[in-house]
Design a protein around this motif. Structure first.
Motif, short mmCIF file in Angstrom:
data_model
loop_
_atom_site.label_atom_id
_atom_site.label_comp_id
_atom_site.label_asym_id
_atom_site.label_seq_id
_atom_site.Cartn_x
_atom_site.Cartn_y
_atom_site.Cartn_z
N GLU A 76 -9.07 10.28 1.81
CA GLU A 76 -8.83 9.27 2.83
C GLU A 76 -7.93 8.17 2.30
OE1 GLU A 76 -12.64 7.87 3.97
OE2 GLU A 76 -13.25 9.72 4.99
N LEU A 77 -8.12 7.82 1.05
CA LEU A 77 -7.34 6.74 0.45
C LEU A 77 -5.86 7.09 0.41
CD1 LEU A 77 -7.39 4.00 -0.97
CD2 LEU A 77 -7.90 5.19 -3.10
N GLN A 78 -5.53 8.36 0.09
CA GLN A 78 -4.12 8.72 -0.03
C GLN A 78 -3.41 8.75 1.32
OE1 GLN A 78 -2.57 11.96 0.87
NE2 GLN A 78 -4.41 12.30 2.11
N GLY A 79 -4.16 8.64 2.41
CA GLY A 79 -3.55 8.64 3.72
C GLY A 79 -2.61 7.48 3.95
N GLY A 80 -2.78 6.38 3.22
CA GLY A 80 -1.89 5.22 3.40
C GLY A 80 -0.79 5.15 2.37
N PHE A 81 -0.62 6.22 1.58
CA PHE A 81 0.35 6.17 0.48
C PHE A 81 1.79 5.94 0.95
CE2 PHE A 81 -1.75 8.59 -3.29
CZ PHE A 81 -2.68 7.57 -3.40
N ILE A 82 2.23 6.70 1.95
CA ILE A 82 3.67 6.76 2.24
C ILE A 82 4.21 5.43 2.75
CG2 ILE A 82 5.39 7.80 3.76
CD1 ILE A 82 3.97 10.46 3.38
N VAL A 83 3.50 4.76 3.66
CA VAL A 83 4.02 3.50 4.18
C VAL A 83 4.07 2.44 3.08
CG1 VAL A 83 1.75 2.77 5.04
CG2 VAL A 83 3.82 1.74 5.97
N GLY A 84 3.01 2.33 2.31
CA GLY A 84 3.00 1.34 1.23
C GLY A 84 4.03 1.63 0.17
N HIS A 85 4.20 2.91 -0.14
CA HIS A 85 5.18 3.28 -1.17
C HIS A 85 6.61 3.12 -0.67
CE1 HIS A 85 1.93 5.76 -3.46
NE2 HIS A 85 1.97 4.50 -3.85
N SER A 86 6.82 3.26 0.64
CA SER A 86 8.15 2.98 1.20
C SER A 86 8.49 1.50 1.07
CB SER A 86 8.22 3.41 2.66
OG SER A 86 8.21 4.81 2.78
N LEU A 87 7.50 0.64 1.32
CA LEU A 87 7.71 -0.80 1.17
C LEU A 87 8.00 -1.15 -0.29
CD1 LEU A 87 4.91 -2.20 3.52
CD2 LEU A 87 7.37 -2.24 3.94
N LEU A 88 7.25 -0.54 -1.20
CA LEU A 88 7.49 -0.80 -2.62
C LEU A 88 8.88 -0.32 -3.03
CD1 LEU A 88 4.03 0.15 -4.17
CD2 LEU A 88 5.10 -2.10 -4.23
N THR A 89 9.29 0.84 -2.53
CA THR A 89 10.62 1.37 -2.86
C THR A 89 11.71 0.39 -2.44
OG1 THR A 89 9.86 3.67 -2.70
CG2 THR A 89 12.22 3.29 -2.48
N ALA A 90 11.54 -0.21 -1.25
CA ALA A 90 12.52 -1.18 -0.76
C ALA A 90 12.51 -2.46 -1.58
CB ALA A 90 12.25 -1.50 0.70
N LYS A 91 11.43 -2.70 -2.34
CA LYS A 91 11.33 -3.90 -3.17
C LYS A 91 11.67 -3.64 -4.63
CE LYS A 91 7.62 -5.86 -0.28
NZ LYS A 91 6.23 -6.34 -0.25
N GLY A 92 12.33 -2.51 -4.88
CA GLY A 92 12.78 -2.24 -6.24
C GLY A 92 11.77 -1.52 -7.10
N ILE A 93 10.71 -0.95 -6.50
CA ILE A 93 9.73 -0.15 -7.23
C ILE A 93 9.76 1.25 -6.61
CG2 ILE A 93 7.34 0.01 -8.06
CD1 ILE A 93 8.65 -2.58 -8.86
N PRO A 94 10.73 2.09 -6.99
CA PRO A 94 10.85 3.41 -6.37
C PRO A 94 9.59 4.25 -6.55
CG PRO A 94 12.79 2.90 -7.68
CD PRO A 94 11.77 1.85 -7.99
N CYS A 95 9.18 4.92 -5.48
CA CYS A 95 7.97 5.74 -5.49
C CYS A 95 8.33 7.16 -5.06
CB CYS A 95 6.92 5.17 -4.54
SG CYS A 95 6.39 3.49 -4.97
N ALA A 96 7.99 8.12 -5.88
CA ALA A 96 8.29 9.53 -5.61
C ALA A 96 7.01 10.32 -5.43
CB ALA A 96 9.11 10.12 -6.76
N GLY A 97 6.96 11.14 -4.40
CA GLY A 97 5.78 11.93 -4.10
C GLY A 97 5.68 13.20 -4.93
N GLU A 98 4.55 13.90 -4.76
CA GLU A 98 4.27 15.20 -5.36
C GLU A 98 4.33 15.18 -6.89
OE1 GLU A 98 6.80 17.95 -3.22
OE2 GLU A 98 5.64 17.69 -1.38
N GLY A 99 4.16 13.99 -7.46
CA GLY A 99 4.15 13.88 -8.92
C GLY A 99 5.48 14.18 -9.56
#
Length: 494
Positions: free
Chosen positions: A308-331
């Motif tokens: 359930e927790l990972q369900g919010g990953f993509i939106v938060g990680h997109s925001l982080l990516t836009a703030k200079g913290i790139p986030c890549a999925g699938e490890g």
């Protein structure tokens, strides 16, 4: 969006070279060459670098002093201005003492000398190319790697001492040379920002994706970056501490940067997201561990709390990516590196793979169901709630968007049979073609070759199936980054 961390400025060492015997023979020559060197230092500073201009290296003793000076200042790159003839013995000690990458600048002040009036002293101010072969030979035999930029100096005036027209700033030979110099400075910025950068690895790699697996020690050895292994309980701990005020602030931020879908998707699995899916504990996790980038994936037990927790990953990680913290999925740690390089350079870096081919338009649709770099979006990205993550467990939110129309460059990072990283680079054009409404990022891209011919080349390089999409044509720049990182690179579709 405001960056969470400021990109460090590279420290660029600069010196001009000449022959000490000339100064007594040709009055004004020494001062003239120093003026050229100071001009170069000023231009480099305009590229967002800290400059350390030593002055003239004109004998072996000065070479030794300059090498120690650059070491003391911890320079990331040395620009060696070939101002006039110099003996290679004067310069070699500098680069033996300081191992920072070296770029020789052969920048002639004028497009042509005044043949009728030129004296020996005047000619010596224009003979920067003369020592470059000697330097190349000496560097090669000493095991020192060097690069050379040839062209015009690019002054916008003519010094009073000169007998030729030195206002060459608008000539293509000057513009080309300075474009190359700027790229070397930007490449040095990537290297200095990767050194000591902290990459988070949350969860695990998607099981069975053999191209994703990376040797963590190899990663640090080749990039200088630290890898921080994280657990889902680290994230859960922060989730438990998120306040109502923080949730409301994050909701406002999401609404500002995204369009929230209203069930208009073609796929019934993509529906309107709920407030509960908007949790933003990732930002606290990034802050606690001082992360500069993050790669993640979690495959939990069906119905488990972490699923359930990972369900919010993509939106938060997109925001982080836009703030200079790139986030890549699938490890995918290697693509996370490619995304970070693009981001340091201000070129974006969105997580992509091949989606499908449109043979009617001659384009390849590139994208993913993971984080998107909001800073390079065409229009406002759409958030869709996903009733199912295809090929994965659980539900959540995904981003539907495309990269803005125009020049793009894909930067792929693979790993070879000998365990070394490898860059695969290709330039293309993002078109404004149609995309699916299934909650995925998708960008139609046209290469200079037809889709099948391009894919023939891409697949032949044994790529990782993900890559980073950046804006602009950046192949020359990424090649220089690869050079300074000592990572092999290949450019496709030229």
């Amino acid at each position: 969006m405001e960056a969470r961390k400021q990109v460090k400025k590279p420290r660029i060492g600069i010196y001009s070279m000449g022959l000490k015997h000339y100064w007594g023979q040709f009055p004004g020559l020494r001062e003239r060459l120093i003026e050229y060197g100071e001009f170069i230092a000023g231009k480099v500073q305009e590229f967002g670098a800290e400059t350390c201009y030593y002055g003239l290296v004109d004998c072996e003793q000065e070479g030794k002093k300059a090498g120690e000076y650059f070491n003391e200042n911890h320079v990331d790159l040395i620009l060696a201005h070939s101002a006039t003839y110099v003996t290679s013995a004067s310069v070699l000690p500098l680069h033996q003492i300081c191992s920072a990458p070296a770029v020789i600048l052969n920048l002639q002040p004028a497009a042509r000398i005044n043949y009728e009036k030129t004296t020996t002293g005047e000619w010596l101010a224009h003979c920067g190319a003369c020592p470059v072969p000697e330097l190349s030979n000496a560097f090669n035999r000493a095991g020192i790697k060097y690069r050379v930029v040839n062209g015009l100096l690019g002054l916008d005036y003519t010094p009073g001492i000169s007998l030729a027209d030195e206002a060459t700033a608008q000539r293509p030979e000057a513009k080309r040379a300075w474009r190359q110099i700027e790229e070397w400075v930007q490449a040095a910025k990537v290297k200095c920002n990767l050194r000591g950068a902290r990459f988070g690895f949350l969860g695990n790699t998607y099981s069975g994706m053999l191209d994703m697996y990376s040797d963590f020690t190899m990663f640090q050895a080749q990039t200088g970056a630290h890898l921080q292994v994280l657990e889902m309980c680290d994230l859960d701990r922060h989730l438990q501490g998120v306040t109502e005020e923080e949730t409301a602030a994050k909701r406002k931020e999401i609404e500002e940067f995204f369009t929230i879908s209203e069930d208009a998707a073609a796929d019934p699995l993509a529906q309107k997201p709920t407030d509960e899916q908007m949790a933003a504990a990732q930002e606290k996790l990034v802050e606690e561990f001082g992360l500069d980038a993050l790669t993640y994936y979690y495959h939990g037990a069906p119905g488990g709390h972490y699923e359930e927790l990972q369900g919010g990953f993509i939106v938060g990680h997109s925001l982080l990516t836009a703030k200079g913290i790139p986030c890549a999925g699938e490890g995918d740690l290697k693509t996370c590196l490619a995304m970070k390089i693009c981001d340091i350079l201000g070129k974006g870096g969105s997580f992509c793979e091949i989606v499908t081919v449109d043979y009617e338009d001659g384009t390849i649709l590139l994208g993913h169901d993971g984080p998107f770099h909001l800073e390079i979006a065409k229009g406002k990205p759409i958030l869709r709630g996903m009733g199912l993550y295809h090929g994965k467990q659980g539900t959540g939110v995904s981003v539907e968007a495309k990269v803005r129309t125009g020049d793009i460059t894909n930067l792929g990072c693979s790993q070879t049979i000998d365990g070394k990283l490898k860059f695969i680079i290709s330039e293309a054009e993002s078109t404004d073609g149609d995309i699916m409404t299934i909650g995925n990022t998708q960008t139609p891209v046209k290469f200079s070759k037809d889709p099948d011919s391009y894919m023939d080349e891409w697949f032949a390089e044994a790529p990782t199936h993900h890559f980073a999409m950046s804006i602009g044509h950046n192949a020359s720049l990424y090649e220089k980054v690869a050079d300074l990182l000592e990572i092999p690179a290949v450019v496709l579709d030229r």
